[in-house]
Design a protein around this motif. Structure first.
Motif, PDB file in Angstrom:
ATOM      1  N   GLU A  48      11.668   7.511  -6.182  1.00 33.49           N
ATOM      2  CA  GLU A  48      10.905   7.326  -4.939  1.00 33.49           C
ATOM      3  C   GLU A  48      11.270   8.397  -3.920  1.00 33.49           C
ATOM      4  OE1 GLU A  48      11.825   3.274  -3.917  1.00 33.49           O
ATOM      5  OE2 GLU A  48      10.266   2.480  -5.234  1.00 33.49           O
ATOM      6  N   LYS A  49      12.535   8.747  -3.813  1.00 35.29           N
ATOM      7  CA  LYS A  49      12.958   9.807  -2.881  1.00 35.29           C
ATOM      8  C   LYS A  49      12.462  11.169  -3.337  1.00 35.29           C
ATOM      9  CE  LYS A  49      14.963   7.280   0.117  1.00 35.29           C
ATOM     10  NZ  LYS A  49      14.383   7.139   1.448  1.00 35.29           N
ATOM     11  N   ALA A  50      12.481  11.417  -4.646  1.00 33.27           N
ATOM     12  CA  ALA A  50      11.973  12.686  -5.167  1.00 33.27           C
ATOM     13  C   ALA A  50      10.471  12.808  -4.912  1.00 33.27           C
ATOM     14  CB  ALA A  50      12.271  12.806  -6.660  1.00 33.27           C
ATOM     15  N   LEU A  51       9.738  11.722  -5.100  1.00 30.06           N
ATOM     16  CA  LEU A  51       8.305  11.723  -4.807  1.00 30.06           C
ATOM     17  C   LEU A  51       8.041  12.004  -3.335  1.00 30.06           C
ATOM     18  CD1 LEU A  51       7.139   8.652  -6.888  1.00 30.06           C
ATOM     19  CD2 LEU A  51       6.393  11.014  -7.203  1.00 30.06           C
ATOM     20  N   GLU A  52       8.797  11.350  -2.477  1.00 31.79           N
ATOM     21  CA  GLU A  52       8.645  11.573  -1.030  1.00 31.79           C
ATOM     22  C   GLU A  52       8.907  13.037  -0.692  1.00 31.79           C
ATOM     23  OE1 GLU A  52      10.977  10.346   3.050  1.00 31.79           O
ATOM     24  OE2 GLU A  52      10.921   8.880   1.433  1.00 31.79           O
ATOM     25  N   TYR A  53       9.964  13.594  -1.233  1.00 32.01           N
ATOM     26  CA  TYR A  53      10.303  14.994  -0.972  1.00 32.01           C
ATOM     27  C   TYR A  53       9.178  15.913  -1.461  1.00 32.01           C
ATOM     28  CZ  TYR A  53      12.807  19.397  -0.905  1.00 32.01           C
ATOM     29  OH  TYR A  53      13.173  20.700  -0.659  1.00 32.01           O
ATOM     30  N   ALA A  54       8.673  15.648  -2.662  1.00 32.23           N
ATOM     31  CA  ALA A  54       7.624  16.493  -3.235  1.00 32.23           C
ATOM     32  C   ALA A  54       6.368  16.482  -2.385  1.00 32.23           C
ATOM     33  CB  ALA A  54       7.302  16.034  -4.657  1.00 32.23           C
ATOM     34  N   PHE A  55       5.948  15.309  -1.941  1.00 29.63           N
ATOM     35  CA  PHE A  55       4.692  15.211  -1.213  1.00 29.63           C
ATOM     36  C   PHE A  55       4.821  15.512   0.279  1.00 29.63           C
ATOM     37  CE2 PHE A  55       3.524  12.346  -4.863  1.00 29.63           C
ATOM     38  CZ  PHE A  55       2.646  13.248  -5.429  1.00 29.63           C
ATOM     39  N   VAL A  56       5.934  15.149   0.891  1.00 27.26           N
ATOM     40  CA  VAL A  56       6.091  15.362   2.332  1.00 27.26           C
ATOM     41  C   VAL A  56       6.660  16.743   2.637  1.00 27.26           C
ATOM     42  CG1 VAL A  56       7.232  14.534   4.428  1.00 27.26           C
ATOM     43  CG2 VAL A  56       6.311  12.894   2.784  1.00 27.26           C
ATOM     44  N   GLN A  57       7.788  17.063   2.039  1.00 31.82           N
ATOM     45  CA  GLN A  57       8.449  18.333   2.348  1.00 31.82           C
ATOM     46  C   GLN A  57       7.783  19.525   1.658  1.00 31.82           C
ATOM     47  OE1 GLN A  57      10.901  18.598   4.639  1.00 31.82           O
ATOM     48  NE2 GLN A  57      10.650  16.407   4.964  1.00 31.82           N
ATOM     49  N   LEU A  58       7.511  19.387   0.367  1.00 28.33           N
ATOM     50  CA  LEU A  58       6.914  20.493  -0.383  1.00 28.33           C
ATOM     51  C   LEU A  58       5.398  20.511  -0.308  1.00 28.33           C
ATOM     52  CD1 LEU A  58       9.127  20.418  -3.609  1.00 28.33           C
ATOM     53  CD2 LEU A  58       9.427  21.807  -1.535  1.00 28.33           C
ATOM     54  N   GLN A  59       4.799  19.427   0.164  1.00 28.88           N
ATOM     55  CA  GLN A  59       3.355  19.270   0.304  1.00 28.88           C
ATOM     56  C   GLN A  59       2.604  19.513  -1.008  1.00 28.88           C
ATOM     57  OE1 GLN A  59       2.102  21.552   3.731  1.00 28.88           O
ATOM     58  NE2 GLN A  59       3.214  20.213   5.117  1.00 28.88           N
ATOM     59  N   LEU A  60       3.183  19.025  -2.101  1.00 28.27           N
ATOM     60  CA  LEU A  60       2.495  19.085  -3.385  1.00 28.27           C
ATOM     61  C   LEU A  60       1.362  18.074  -3.386  1.00 28.27           C
ATOM     62  CD1 LEU A  60       5.543  19.286  -5.841  1.00 28.27           C
ATOM     63  CD2 LEU A  60       4.157  21.166  -4.924  1.00 28.27           C
ATOM     64  N   THR A  61       0.368  18.313  -4.207  1.00 27.86           N
ATOM     65  CA  THR A  61      -0.762  17.385  -4.286  1.00 27.86           C
ATOM     66  C   THR A  61      -0.718  16.517  -5.538  1.00 27.86           C
ATOM     67  OG1 THR A  61      -2.132  19.051  -5.354  1.00 27.86           O
ATOM     68  CG2 THR A  61      -2.258  18.886  -2.929  1.00 27.86           C
ATOM     69  N   GLN A  62       0.123  16.889  -6.509  1.00 29.56           N
ATOM     70  CA  GLN A  62       0.264  16.059  -7.705  1.00 29.56           C
ATOM     71  C   GLN A  62       1.596  16.332  -8.383  1.00 29.56           C
ATOM     72  OE1 GLN A  62      -2.906  16.934 -10.430  1.00 29.56           O
ATOM     73  NE2 GLN A  62      -2.083  18.912 -11.015  1.00 29.56           N
ATOM     74  N   LEU A  63       2.049  15.381  -9.137  1.00 29.31           N
ATOM     75  CA  LEU A  63       3.256  15.476  -9.960  1.00 29.31           C
ATOM     76  C   LEU A  63       2.939  14.874 -11.316  1.00 29.31           C
ATOM     77  CD1 LEU A  63       6.129  14.206  -7.630  1.00 29.31           C
ATOM     78  CD2 LEU A  63       5.725  16.538  -8.372  1.00 29.31           C
ATOM     79  N   MET A  64       3.761  15.209 -12.293  1.00 26.34           N
ATOM     80  CA  MET A  64       3.630  14.591 -13.605  1.00 26.34           C
ATOM     81  C   MET A  64       4.982  14.027 -14.006  1.00 26.34           C
ATOM     82  SD  MET A  64       1.216  17.130 -15.800  1.00 26.34           S
ATOM     83  CE  MET A  64       0.910  15.894 -17.037  1.00 26.34           C
ATOM     84  N   SER A  65       4.945  13.007 -14.791  1.00 22.34           N
ATOM     85  CA  SER A  65       6.140  12.471 -15.422  1.00 22.34           C
ATOM     86  C   SER A  65       5.761  12.135 -16.842  1.00 22.34           C
ATOM     87  CB  SER A  65       6.646  11.241 -14.677  1.00 22.34           C
ATOM     88  OG  SER A  65       7.871  10.820 -15.240  1.00 22.34           O
TER      89      SER A  65
END
Length: 69
Positions: A48-65
């Motif tokens: 959950e923290k990694a997702l938050e960092y990816a979308f808020v700080q890095l402003q990514l639009t998608q991730l995969m797992s």
């Protein structure tokens, strides 16, 4: 073990997957935790923290797992 004892239990992070994966190149969220720490909520909390960092700080639009096979 207590949450604040700072024991190393593994890692969770973001990785740029450039291999021949569906959707590559992409950013993947992954984790490796010691087996004795499984089923205690650590992976969920860290992801959950990694997702938050990816979308808020890095402003990514998608991730995969992707599951390990």
């Amino acid at each position: 073990m207590q949450k604040n004892d700072r024991a190393f239990i593994g890692f969770v992070g973001l990785h740029i997957a450039n291999t021949n994966l569906p959707g590559s190149p992409c950013v993947e969220i992954g984790w490796r935790l010691h087996r004795y720490r499984w089923a205690k909520g650590f992976a969920t909390e860290a992801a959950e923290k990694a997702l938050e960092y990816a979308f808020v700080q890095l402003q990514l639009t998608q991730l995969m797992s992707l599951p390990l096979s």
